[in-house]
Design an enzyme around this catalytic site. Structure first.
Site, PDB file in Angstrom:
ATOM      1  N   GLU A 122     104.042  -3.938-110.026  1.00  0.00           N
ATOM      2  CA  GLU A 122     104.773  -4.392-111.219  1.00  0.00           C
ATOM      3  C   GLU A 122     105.736  -5.531-110.918  1.00  0.00           C
ATOM      4  O   GLU A 122     106.228  -6.179-111.845  1.00  0.00           O
ATOM      5  CB  GLU A 122     105.543  -3.226-111.838  1.00  0.00           C
ATOM      6  CG  GLU A 122     104.630  -2.132-112.308  1.00  0.00           C
ATOM      7  CD  GLU A 122     105.331  -1.141-113.211  1.00  0.00           C
ATOM      8  OE1 GLU A 122     106.413  -1.440-113.733  1.00  0.00           O
ATOM      9  OE2 GLU A 122     104.770  -0.051-113.378  1.00  0.00           O
ATOM     10  N   LYS A 151     112.808  -3.213-108.344  1.00  0.00           N
ATOM     11  CA  LYS A 151     111.842  -3.102-107.236  1.00  0.00           C
ATOM     12  C   LYS A 151     111.591  -4.490-106.634  1.00  0.00           C
ATOM     13  O   LYS A 151     111.503  -4.636-105.405  1.00  0.00           O
ATOM     14  CB  LYS A 151     110.518  -2.490-107.700  1.00  0.00           C
ATOM     15  CG  LYS A 151     110.564  -1.013-108.021  1.00  0.00           C
ATOM     16  CD  LYS A 151     110.946  -0.122-106.836  1.00  0.00           C
ATOM     17  CE  LYS A 151     109.871  -0.043-105.776  1.00  0.00           C
ATOM     18  NZ  LYS A 151     110.226   0.963-104.715  1.00  0.00           N
ATOM     19  N   PHE A 187     102.245   8.935-117.457  1.00  0.00           N
ATOM     20  CA  PHE A 187     101.155   8.901-118.435  1.00  0.00           C
ATOM     21  C   PHE A 187     100.115  10.018-118.257  1.00  0.00           C
ATOM     22  O   PHE A 187      99.878  10.820-119.173  1.00  0.00           O
ATOM     23  CB  PHE A 187     100.476   7.522-118.353  1.00  0.00           C
ATOM     24  CG  PHE A 187      99.305   7.346-119.274  1.00  0.00           C
ATOM     25  CD1 PHE A 187      99.423   7.571-120.636  1.00  0.00           C
ATOM     26  CD2 PHE A 187      98.080   6.917-118.774  1.00  0.00           C
ATOM     27  CE1 PHE A 187      98.341   7.372-121.496  1.00  0.00           C
ATOM     28  CE2 PHE A 187      96.996   6.719-119.617  1.00  0.00           C
ATOM     29  CZ  PHE A 187      97.123   6.953-120.978  1.00  0.00           C
TER      30      PHE A 187
HETATM   31  P1  NAD Z   1     109.210   9.763-108.102  1.00  0.00           P
HETATM   32  O1  NAD Z   1     110.153   9.376-109.188  1.00  0.00           O
HETATM   33  O2  NAD Z   1     108.189  10.807-108.353  1.00  0.00           O
HETATM   34  O3  NAD Z   1     110.046  10.249-106.821  1.00  0.00           O
HETATM   35  C1  NAD Z   1     111.211   9.609-106.390  1.00  0.00           C
HETATM   36  C2  NAD Z   1     111.926  10.513-105.392  1.00  0.00           C
HETATM   37  O4  NAD Z   1     113.089   9.808-104.901  1.00  0.00           O
HETATM   38  C3  NAD Z   1     112.434  11.818-106.000  1.00  0.00           C
HETATM   39  O5  NAD Z   1     112.162  12.899-105.137  1.00  0.00           O
HETATM   40  C4  NAD Z   1     113.940  11.607-106.136  1.00  0.00           C
HETATM   41  O6  NAD Z   1     114.699  12.795-106.029  1.00  0.00           O
HETATM   42  C5  NAD Z   1     114.220  10.662-104.966  1.00  0.00           C
HETATM   43  N1  NAD Z   1     115.406   9.814-105.181  1.00  0.00           N
HETATM   44  C6  NAD Z   1     115.695   9.086-106.299  1.00  0.00           C
HETATM   45  N2  NAD Z   1     116.887   8.448-106.121  1.00  0.00           N
HETATM   46  C7  NAD Z   1     117.311   8.759-104.874  1.00  0.00           C
HETATM   47  C8  NAD Z   1     118.462   8.386-104.105  1.00  0.00           C
HETATM   48  N3  NAD Z   1     119.391   7.562-104.612  1.00  0.00           N
HETATM   49  N4  NAD Z   1     118.578   8.878-102.842  1.00  0.00           N
HETATM   50  C9  NAD Z   1     117.629   9.725-102.342  1.00  0.00           C
HETATM   51  N5  NAD Z   1     116.551  10.114-103.024  1.00  0.00           N
HETATM   52  C10 NAD Z   1     116.381   9.633-104.274  1.00  0.00           C
HETATM   53  O7  NAD Z   1     108.541   8.400-107.631  1.00  0.00           O
HETATM   54  P2  NAD Z   1     107.048   8.114-107.115  1.00  0.00           P
HETATM   55  O8  NAD Z   1     106.168   7.893-108.270  1.00  0.00           O
HETATM   56  O9  NAD Z   1     106.701   9.126-106.085  1.00  0.00           O
HETATM   57  O10 NAD Z   1     107.259   6.686-106.411  1.00  0.00           O
HETATM   58  C11 NAD Z   1     107.606   6.609-105.026  1.00  0.00           C
HETATM   59  C12 NAD Z   1     107.696   5.154-104.632  1.00  0.00           C
HETATM   60  O11 NAD Z   1     106.439   4.525-104.833  1.00  0.00           O
HETATM   61  C13 NAD Z   1     108.705   4.354-105.449  1.00  0.00           C
HETATM   62  O12 NAD Z   1     109.364   3.452-104.588  1.00  0.00           O
HETATM   63  C14 NAD Z   1     107.852   3.602-106.457  1.00  0.00           C
HETATM   64  O13 NAD Z   1     108.460   2.389-106.831  1.00  0.00           O
HETATM   65  C15 NAD Z   1     106.596   3.372-105.651  1.00  0.00           C
HETATM   66  N6  NAD Z   1     105.340   3.241-106.422  1.00  0.00           N
HETATM   67  C16 NAD Z   1     104.989   4.181-107.330  1.00  0.00           C
HETATM   68  C17 NAD Z   1     103.776   4.070-107.991  1.00  0.00           C
HETATM   69  C18 NAD Z   1     103.322   5.118-108.984  1.00  0.00           C
HETATM   70  O14 NAD Z   1     102.270   4.951-109.595  1.00  0.00           O
HETATM   71  N7  NAD Z   1     104.020   6.229-109.139  1.00  0.00           N
HETATM   72  C19 NAD Z   1     102.945   2.975-107.742  1.00  0.00           C
HETATM   73  C20 NAD Z   1     103.344   2.012-106.807  1.00  0.00           C
HETATM   74  C21 NAD Z   1     104.549   2.167-106.137  1.00  0.00           C
HETATM   75  O1  TDX Z   2     102.953   8.937-123.013  1.00  0.00           O
HETATM   76  C1  TDX Z   2     102.616   7.829-122.594  1.00  0.00           C
HETATM   77  N1  TDX Z   2     101.693   7.098-123.281  1.00  0.00           N
HETATM   78  C2  TDX Z   2     101.264   5.871-122.877  1.00  0.00           C
HETATM   79  O2  TDX Z   2     100.423   5.251-123.537  1.00  0.00           O
HETATM   80  C3  TDX Z   2     103.175   7.271-121.377  1.00  0.00           C
HETATM   81  C4  TDX Z   2     104.197   8.042-120.593  1.00  0.00           C
HETATM   82  C5  TDX Z   2     102.712   6.037-120.973  1.00  0.00           C
HETATM   83  N2  TDX Z   2     101.796   5.347-121.686  1.00  0.00           N
HETATM   84  C6  TDX Z   2     101.285   4.059-121.175  1.00  0.00           C
HETATM   85  C7  TDX Z   2     102.307   3.068-120.663  1.00  0.00           C
HETATM   86  C8  TDX Z   2     101.542   2.350-119.558  1.00  0.00           C
HETATM   87  O3  TDX Z   2     100.751   1.314-120.099  1.00  0.00           O
HETATM   88  O4  TDX Z   2     100.489   4.397-120.030  1.00  0.00           O
HETATM   89  C9  TDX Z   2     100.610   3.418-119.000  1.00  0.00           C
HETATM   90  C10 TDX Z   2     101.139   4.080-117.731  1.00  0.00           C
HETATM   91  O5  TDX Z   2     102.478   4.465-117.983  1.00  0.00           O
HETATM   92  P1  TDX Z   2     103.409   5.106-116.838  1.00  0.00           P
HETATM   93  O6  TDX Z   2     102.783   6.339-116.310  1.00  0.00           O
HETATM   94  O7  TDX Z   2     104.793   5.181-117.384  1.00  0.00           O
HETATM   95  O8  TDX Z   2     103.252   4.032-115.668  1.00  0.00           O
HETATM   96  P2  TDX Z   2     103.645   2.478-115.526  1.00  0.00           P
HETATM   97  O9  TDX Z   2     104.705   2.078-116.473  1.00  0.00           O
HETATM   98  O10 TDX Z   2     102.357   1.714-115.522  1.00  0.00           O
HETATM   99  O11 TDX Z   2     104.283   2.500-114.032  1.00  0.00           O
HETATM  100  C11 TDX Z   2     103.679   3.319-112.990  1.00  0.00           C
HETATM  101  O12 TDX Z   2     102.921   2.535-112.095  1.00  0.00           O
HETATM  102  C12 TDX Z   2     103.624   1.633-111.289  1.00  0.00           C
HETATM  103  C13 TDX Z   2     104.770   4.064-112.217  1.00  0.00           C
HETATM  104  O13 TDX Z   2     105.539   4.866-113.119  1.00  0.00           O
HETATM  105  C14 TDX Z   2     105.655   3.105-111.468  1.00  0.00           C
HETATM  106  O14 TDX Z   2     106.603   3.820-110.667  1.00  0.00           O
HETATM  107  C15 TDX Z   2     104.772   2.279-110.549  1.00  0.00           C
HETATM  108  O15 TDX Z   2     105.550   1.297-109.930  1.00  0.00           O
END
Ligand code: NAD
Ligand code: TDX
Length: 331
Positions: A122, A151, A187
């Protein structure tokens, strides 16, 4: 090898801990996690005695200094991670994603430790639906939301510390993950748990927005490929050629859960909603020989649905509050 894993009680971090325990018998792990609303001790319940949990914040310089000094390698997952929350209240994103990453970098610099920063696609903004380009390591940064801006800022801090202070750091920018232990505000688990609790799935706007889905284990195997063979100072895109629009994902979830294909609702769109993300993972495939294992989205999604069905105790206590918060936003 002693790893410090920040955010190891969150979605990707907890899966990384389980993946590492299963694949790396030589590793022991300290998890530093603040246990915010997004973190759960239960996600590490089966982890065993090779994992120690320290509850604390990554902006706590004294704590971070001590834990970094005691480790060989830091893998940094901790973040405020949800776009919708960053629109409602951006401050925690600035604190955790920027000040927290800065605090870790200073400790890594002082103690000369290897650092891997986990980031997102993103940071590059979004693409048009018909754009033949995909994000790659050279794509300019152009974030849209408070989440992605913080980020992007954290990535730039890492890049500056590499260039100026010559720390041994790598960065990965991955696309949207799915799999077990993902918070039900996101999502895919939101829609699965909606159906499991008798609610209709909720689609933002028309649902034409495209995300590039990757199974969380494939993300984590790529992180390990970088830890094992990545160039210090190297940046890597991670993705598995999984582009799908949101409407198609909801229809697939409905099909896998034996519901009619139109059993969902359109709700308010996200302000500034990014249209499309798409990753060109050619560099990590070519240079590090990494390949994803979950190449069929339908199978990975079916396994994820089964996990949420079998682990209702993990998500059900959160469900009412998450949906009440979304309802206030008309989502
Ligand atoms: P998440 O929100 O599920 O987990 C985040 C974790 O960090 C939680 O356990 C929370 O308690 C901890 N945390 C938050 N603030 C904190 C702080 N100040 N100090 C210590 N711990 C803290 O997030 P996720 O989806 O597992 O994402 C993990 C990493 O991967 C993030 O850096 C995110 O940007 C990156 N990322 C996520 C996705 C995705 O699709 N979820 C995709 C690409 C990159
Ligand atoms: O209820 C929903 N309905 C819906 O249409 C929600 C929660 C989301 N959406 C849409 C928004 C986005 O286009 O679905 C897509 C995915 O949404 P999210 O799960 O919120 O993800 P996104 O915003 O794409 O970001 C995710 O991928 C990149 C992670 O949350 C981020 O942490 C990561 O960096």
């Amino acid at each position: 090898m002693h790893l410090l894993v920040t955010g190891g009680c969150g979605f990707i971090g907890s899966n990384f801990v389980h993946y590492t325990l299963g694949h790396r018998p030589e590793c022991r792990i300290t998890v530093l996690d603040a246990l915010t609303y997004a973190g759960s001790k239960d996600s590490l319940a089966a982890a065993g005695d090779r994992v120690e949990l320290v509850v604390g914040r990554i902006e706590d310089a004294a704590l971070v200094d001590r834990l970094v000094q005691a480790s060989d390698l830091v893998v940094h997952f901790a973040a405020e991670s949800h776009n919708d929350n960053s629109i409602a209240n951006p401050l925690p994103f600035v604190t955790t994603n920027l000040v927290g990453t800065f605090t870790l970098l200073e400790a890594v610099r002082k103690h000369g430790r290897r650092f891997h920063h986990v980031s997102t696609d993103e940071v590059f903004g979004d693409l048009e639906l018909d754009d033949p380009e995909r994000f790659r390591e050279t794509t300019p940064y152009n974030p849209s939301s408070p989440y992605s801006a913080t980020k992007a800022g954290s990535d730039l801090l890492v890049k500056a510390w590499v260039r100026t202070f010559r720390i041994q750091a790598t960065i990965s920018n991955c696309s949207n993950n799915y799999g077990p232990y993902q918070h039900i505000e996101k999502f895919i688990p939101r829609q699965i748990t909606n159906i499991l609790s008798g609610r209709k799935p909720k689609l933002y706007g028309a649902g034409a927005n495209v995300r590039d889905w990757i199974h969380v284990d494939d993300h984590n195997s790529a992180v390990w490929a970088i830890l094992d063979h990545g160039q210090p100072g190297g940046y890597y895109m991670i993705g598995a050629d999984g582009e799908q629009n949101n409407k198609a994902v909801i229809e697939l979830i409905l099909a896998l859960m034996d519901k009619p294909s139109d059993w969902y609702e359109h709700v308010n769109d996200r302000p500034g909603h990014d249209l499309r993300y798409a990753i060109d993972a050619g560099k990590i495939r070519r240079e590090l020989g990494w390949t994803p294992r979950y190449t069929t989205f339908r199978d990975g999604l079916a396994a994820t649905i089964a996990w949420y069905r079998d682990n209702a105790h993990w998500w059900r206590p959160l469900k009412e509050a998450v949906e009440a918060r979304y309802a206030k936003q008309g989502q």
